[in-house]
Enzyme design. Structure first.
Site, PDB file in Angstrom:
ATOM      1  CE1 TYR A  99      -4.083   1.080  -0.787  1.00 37.04           C
ATOM      2  CE2 TYR A  99      -3.560   2.733   0.862  1.00 37.04           C
ATOM      3  CZ  TYR A  99      -4.341   2.289  -0.196  1.00 37.04           C
ATOM      4  OH  TYR A  99      -5.356   3.067  -0.664  1.00 37.04           O
ATOM      5  NE  ARG A 152      -7.347  11.676  -3.887  1.00 35.93           N
ATOM      6  CZ  ARG A 152      -7.601  11.161  -2.695  1.00 35.93           C
ATOM      7  NH1 ARG A 152      -8.407  11.766  -1.873  1.00 35.93           N
ATOM      8  NH2 ARG A 152      -7.093   9.994  -2.297  1.00 35.93           N
ATOM      9  CE  LYS A 170      -7.465   2.167   1.485  1.00 32.01           C
ATOM     10  NZ  LYS A 170      -8.088   3.408   1.843  1.00 32.01           N
ATOM     11  CD  GLU A 241      -9.680   4.031  -1.026  1.00 29.98           C
ATOM     12  OE1 GLU A 241     -10.463   3.665  -0.137  1.00 29.98           O
ATOM     13  OE2 GLU A 241      -8.683   4.729  -0.789  1.00 29.98           O
ATOM     14  CG  ASP A 242      -7.721   7.036  -3.747  1.00 28.86           C
ATOM     15  OD1 ASP A 242      -8.024   7.564  -2.650  1.00 28.86           O
ATOM     16  OD2 ASP A 242      -6.603   6.555  -3.958  1.00 28.86           O
ATOM     17  CG  ASP A 264     -10.961   4.407   3.747  1.00 30.33           C
ATOM     18  OD1 ASP A 264     -11.398   4.254   4.897  1.00 30.33           O
ATOM     19  OD2 ASP A 264      -9.745   4.385   3.476  1.00 30.33           O
ATOM     20  CG  ASP A 265     -10.475   8.599  -0.308  1.00 31.96           C
ATOM     21  OD1 ASP A 265      -9.356   8.173  -0.030  1.00 31.96           O
ATOM     22  OD2 ASP A 265     -11.156   8.176  -1.260  1.00 31.96           O
ATOM     23  CG  ASN A 403      -1.315   9.125   2.038  1.00 37.09           C
ATOM     24  OD1 ASN A 403      -0.517   9.111   2.946  1.00 37.09           O
ATOM     25  ND2 ASN A 403      -2.610   8.850   2.202  1.00 37.09           N
TER      26      ASN A 403
HETATM   27  P1  NAD Z   1      -8.526  17.183  -2.705  1.00 34.96           P
HETATM   28  O1  NAD Z   1      -7.872  17.371  -4.018  1.00 34.96           O
HETATM   29  O2  NAD Z   1     -10.000  16.995  -2.636  1.00 34.96           O
HETATM   30  O3  NAD Z   1      -8.177  18.441  -1.776  1.00 34.96           O
HETATM   31  C1  NAD Z   1      -6.968  19.100  -1.769  1.00 34.96           C
HETATM   32  C2  NAD Z   1      -7.177  20.419  -1.056  1.00 34.96           C
HETATM   33  O4  NAD Z   1      -5.908  21.007  -0.817  1.00 34.96           O
HETATM   34  C3  NAD Z   1      -8.000  21.434  -1.837  1.00 34.96           C
HETATM   35  O5  NAD Z   1      -8.897  22.065  -0.955  1.00 34.96           O
HETATM   36  C4  NAD Z   1      -6.952  22.466  -2.313  1.00 34.96           C
HETATM   37  O6  NAD Z   1      -7.479  23.764  -2.420  1.00 34.96           O
HETATM   38  C5  NAD Z   1      -5.948  22.379  -1.182  1.00 34.96           C
HETATM   39  N1  NAD Z   1      -4.579  22.768  -1.517  1.00 34.96           N
HETATM   40  C6  NAD Z   1      -3.795  22.311  -2.503  1.00 34.96           C
HETATM   41  N2  NAD Z   1      -2.591  22.904  -2.451  1.00 34.96           N
HETATM   42  C7  NAD Z   1      -2.615  23.757  -1.406  1.00 34.96           C
HETATM   43  C8  NAD Z   1      -1.683  24.638  -0.832  1.00 34.96           C
HETATM   44  N3  NAD Z   1      -0.453  24.771  -1.326  1.00 34.96           N
HETATM   45  N4  NAD Z   1      -2.064  25.367   0.243  1.00 34.96           N
HETATM   46  C9  NAD Z   1      -3.307  25.243   0.740  1.00 34.96           C
HETATM   47  N5  NAD Z   1      -4.225  24.398   0.261  1.00 34.96           N
HETATM   48  C10 NAD Z   1      -3.887  23.668  -0.809  1.00 34.96           C
HETATM   49  O7  NAD Z   1      -7.794  15.963  -2.023  1.00 34.96           O
HETATM   50  P2  NAD Z   1      -8.252  15.077  -0.763  1.00 34.96           P
HETATM   51  O8  NAD Z   1      -9.082  13.947  -1.234  1.00 34.96           O
HETATM   52  O9  NAD Z   1      -8.804  15.924   0.308  1.00 34.96           O
HETATM   53  O10 NAD Z   1      -6.829  14.477  -0.341  1.00 34.96           O
HETATM   54  C11 NAD Z   1      -5.783  15.340   0.051  1.00 34.96           C
HETATM   55  C12 NAD Z   1      -4.608  14.529   0.522  1.00 34.96           C
HETATM   56  O11 NAD Z   1      -4.961  13.811   1.696  1.00 34.96           O
HETATM   57  C13 NAD Z   1      -4.097  13.485  -0.473  1.00 34.96           C
HETATM   58  O12 NAD Z   1      -2.693  13.583  -0.576  1.00 34.96           O
HETATM   59  C14 NAD Z   1      -4.452  12.176   0.149  1.00 34.96           C
HETATM   60  O13 NAD Z   1      -3.497  11.175  -0.129  1.00 34.96           O
HETATM   61  C15 NAD Z   1      -4.430  12.518   1.616  1.00 34.96           C
HETATM   62  N6  NAD Z   1      -5.215  11.574   2.418  1.00 34.96           N
HETATM   63  C16 NAD Z   1      -4.646  11.077   3.544  1.00 34.96           C
HETATM   64  C17 NAD Z   1      -5.310  10.165   4.311  1.00 34.96           C
HETATM   65  C18 NAD Z   1      -4.661   9.644   5.574  1.00 34.96           C
HETATM   66  O14 NAD Z   1      -3.659  10.130   5.950  1.00 34.96           O
HETATM   67  N7  NAD Z   1      -5.192   8.689   6.268  1.00 34.96           N
HETATM   68  C19 NAD Z   1      -6.566   9.728   3.920  1.00 34.96           C
HETATM   69  C20 NAD Z   1      -7.156  10.262   2.778  1.00 34.96           C
HETATM   70  C21 NAD Z   1      -6.467  11.198   2.035  1.00 34.96           C
END
Ligand code: NAD
Length: 542
Positions: A99, A152, A170, A241-242, A264-265, A403
């Site tokens: 993963y 995504r 997953k 997912e994603d 899950d996200d 991530n």
């Molecule tokens: P998304 O694309 O929906 O959201 C990204 C957000 O970040 C948007 O609101 C955008 O405006 C903002 N953004 C981008 N660049 C920025 C910057 N420089 N400054 C301020 N804001 C900024 O994505 P998402 O689905 O919310 O996922 C975001 C991240 O979270 C991914 O990298 C994903 O891998 C990670 N994630 C982590 C976990 C975990 O840790 N368990 C779980 C799910 C997602």
């Protein structure tokens, strides 16, 4: 539970070629005679433990993590028992290979490392016959589906059909972390095209080479998929997912009251993050109800966390207004304030009635105790921002959740360096322990795998027809309770991964109990719930 639907007629060479029934060099002398395997295997009979040890050594000999990923996927296709034994016994080492972070590279290179099909693909060309082709799936009793449309993938953007790597990974974690039998699991790719031109122009790309389906064409294909699942596998839980954030919310809203499903996200991430927040409170001493949160990023991950934190805050007795005053967002456009253009519906409740501000200005004004990054942007937590947090808090809580590891808002080392070693740090992908001024910290990994497998097992056990927010709150509470004082003393707000199966079991029991309490369970309530859940658990062995 050892096996689902045995195939007694299978003999000899077929058995060696069946991932489910193959034992490789572990076939006993008697089995070699019985199944006419004499001559097809080297003489020495190995134990499963010896096979695990050999597989580990094979892994070590590989030059890169992507080669290890390829080896592991091949092993999964060759001998499932050995694959899951290896994964379960060495989960801390193997999980990052199957993963995040390695799965990110595996998805990017999917067409180049592809060896053997796994999972189920649905394309726009299948419209009108999705139910029919779903019968091609070799199992008849699917209980768990992970589906993505690849738009995504982690923080890596639109990877089209390559996103199948995520569904596959997953599903393996469901089996490894909660013991859900592999036969019950079905990874699905909704290959609706890709807007990634590089992929569309790649002659080796394996997906549908057309721009993404959108609008009603997209929604009706997803509808057809969900109906086909209900008809073909009526007991199946669907995990989304994603998906790109707007679709993630739209699909969750559309189906959450109709079929057992979750995203899950949004929801899994939220429960994991909330657990880390609860545990960090035991280090900082800040009362949960008084905690102020600043999110950098306002996508599905950040808003999902905020929604669950909001629900938890309201349960402490805070009013709607007071709970909202604890939750602040800065995204790519700056501070989320009323009157800003194009605020997404899921962000609206968090828009405050104050002037716009930059990230640093917001930290100064809001004085958050907890800073959570979910931007997908490495470097988004600057030295200035971490120093500001450390100036306001004795123990600033810094969660860099993006991530894979290369996209984390800051590294563990930076968080400790810039805060003078005082940060309580957690990330989405793993970071190695860091030694700072002579003492070693173990950064917590806010890995969704602490939560979704237990949720899945609890839903399967109870046959819950709806998955409620309270089930995710329960999961967060139980995960936080699994963090020991020893974990906290080295800075970790999550238990080590080698305790994940106990955590999943406890979450499954709590989720199933909730299902009965809420009246959404379709299974009769057993006298001994723990025993009933444990009987569902797959333990790989010969
Ligand atoms: P998304 O694309 O929906 O959201 C990204 C957000 O970040 C948007 O609101 C955008 O405006 C903002 N953004 C981008 N660049 C920025 C910057 N420089 N400054 C301020 N804001 C900024 O994505 P998402 O689905 O919310 O996922 C975001 C991240 O979270 C991914 O990298 C994903 O891998 C990670 N994630 C982590 C976990 C975990 O840790 N368990 C779980 C799910 C997602």
């Amino acid at each position: 539970m050892k096996s689902f639907g045995g195939k007694p007629g299978l003999t000899g060479y077929d058995r060696l070629k069946s991932a489910e029934f193959n034992k490789g060099t572990a076939f006993t002398d008697a089995e070699r005679d019985l199944y006419r395997l004499r001559g097809l295997l080297p003489a020495r009979v190995s134990t499963l433990a010896e096979q695990v040890s050999r597989a580990l050594q094979n892994l070590r000999r590989k030059d890169s993590d992507i080669e290890r990923y390829i080896f592991l996927l091949a092993l999964q296709g060759r001998n499932e028992t050995l694959f899951y034994r290896l994964l379960i016994d060495h989960i801390d080492k193997i999980m990052p290979l199957i993963y995040t972070p390695t799965v990110g590279q595996a998805c990017q290179e999917f067409a180049y490392i592809f060896r053997q099909p796994r999972g189920f693909y649905i394309t726009p060309a299948d419209r009108g016959r999705v139910r029919d082709i779903m019968r091609n799936w070799p199992e008849q009793d699917v209980r768990l589906i992970v589906v993505t449309d690849g738009e995504r993938i982690l923080g890596l953007g639109d990877l089209g059909a390559n996103g199948m790597g995520i569904s596959i990974g997953k599903m393996a974690l469901y089996t490894a972390c909660a013991g859900i039998h592999p036969r019950l699991c079905m990874p699905v790719m909704l290959d609706v095209g890709t807007n990634n031109e590089r992929l569309r122009n790649d002659p080796l790309y394996l997906g549908t080479k057309q721009p993404r389906l959108t609008g009603s064409g997209y929604t009706s294909l997803v509808d057809e998929f969900v109906s086909a699942v209900q008809d073909t596998f009526p007991r199946a839980l669907i995990q989304f997912e994603d998906f790109l954030t707007p679709n993630a919310y739209a699909l969750l809203d559309r189906y959450r009251d109709r079929v057992p499903c979750f995203n899950d996200d949004i929801q899994g991430t939220a429960a994991v993050a909330l657990a880390g927040i609860y545990a960090s409170g035991r280090i900082t001493g800040v009362d949960f109800a008084a905690t102020r949160f600043l999110f950098l990023g306002a996508g599905s991950a950040a808003t999902g966390i905020a929604d669950l934190v909001y629900t938890a805050l309201r349960k402490t007795g805070l009013t709607d207004y007071d709970a909202r005053q604890r939750l602040w967002f800065v995204d790519i456009e700056g501070l989320l304030v009323k009157g800003r253009n194009n605020i997404a519906p899921h962000n609206l409740p968090y828009a405050h009635d104050i002037p716009r501000a930059t990230f640093a200005e917001t930290i100064r004004q809001v004085k958050p105790h907890v800073l959570i990054g979910a931007t997908g942007m490495s470097g988004a937590f600057t030295e200035e921002s971490v120093r500001l947090m450390a100036g306001i808090n004795e123990r600033p809580v810094i969660f860099a959740l993006s991530n894979p590891t290369s996209n984390a808002e800051c590294t563990a080392e930076q968080a400790y360096q810039w805060s003078g070693g005082r940060a309580v740090f957690a990330s989405g992908s793993p970071f190695d322990p860091v030694t700072f001024e002579g003492s070693t910290r173990r950064p917590g990994q806010g890995n969704n795998a602490y939560v979704f497998p237990g949720i899945g097992l609890g839903v399967i056990a109870s046959r819950a027809h709806t998955i409620s927010d309270d089930m995710f709150l329960e999961a967060a509470r139980i995960l936080a309770a699994a963090v020991t004082d020893d974990d906290l003393s080295c800075g970790a707000v999550y238990p080590p991964l080698n305790r994940i199966r106990q955590v999943s079991l406890a979450i499954a029991i709590a989720v199933a109990e909730k299902a009965w309490e809420e009246g959404v369970a379709m299974e009769a309530c057993p006298e001994d719930l723990e025993r009933m859940v444990m009987e569902l658990i797959y333990e790989p062995g010969y």
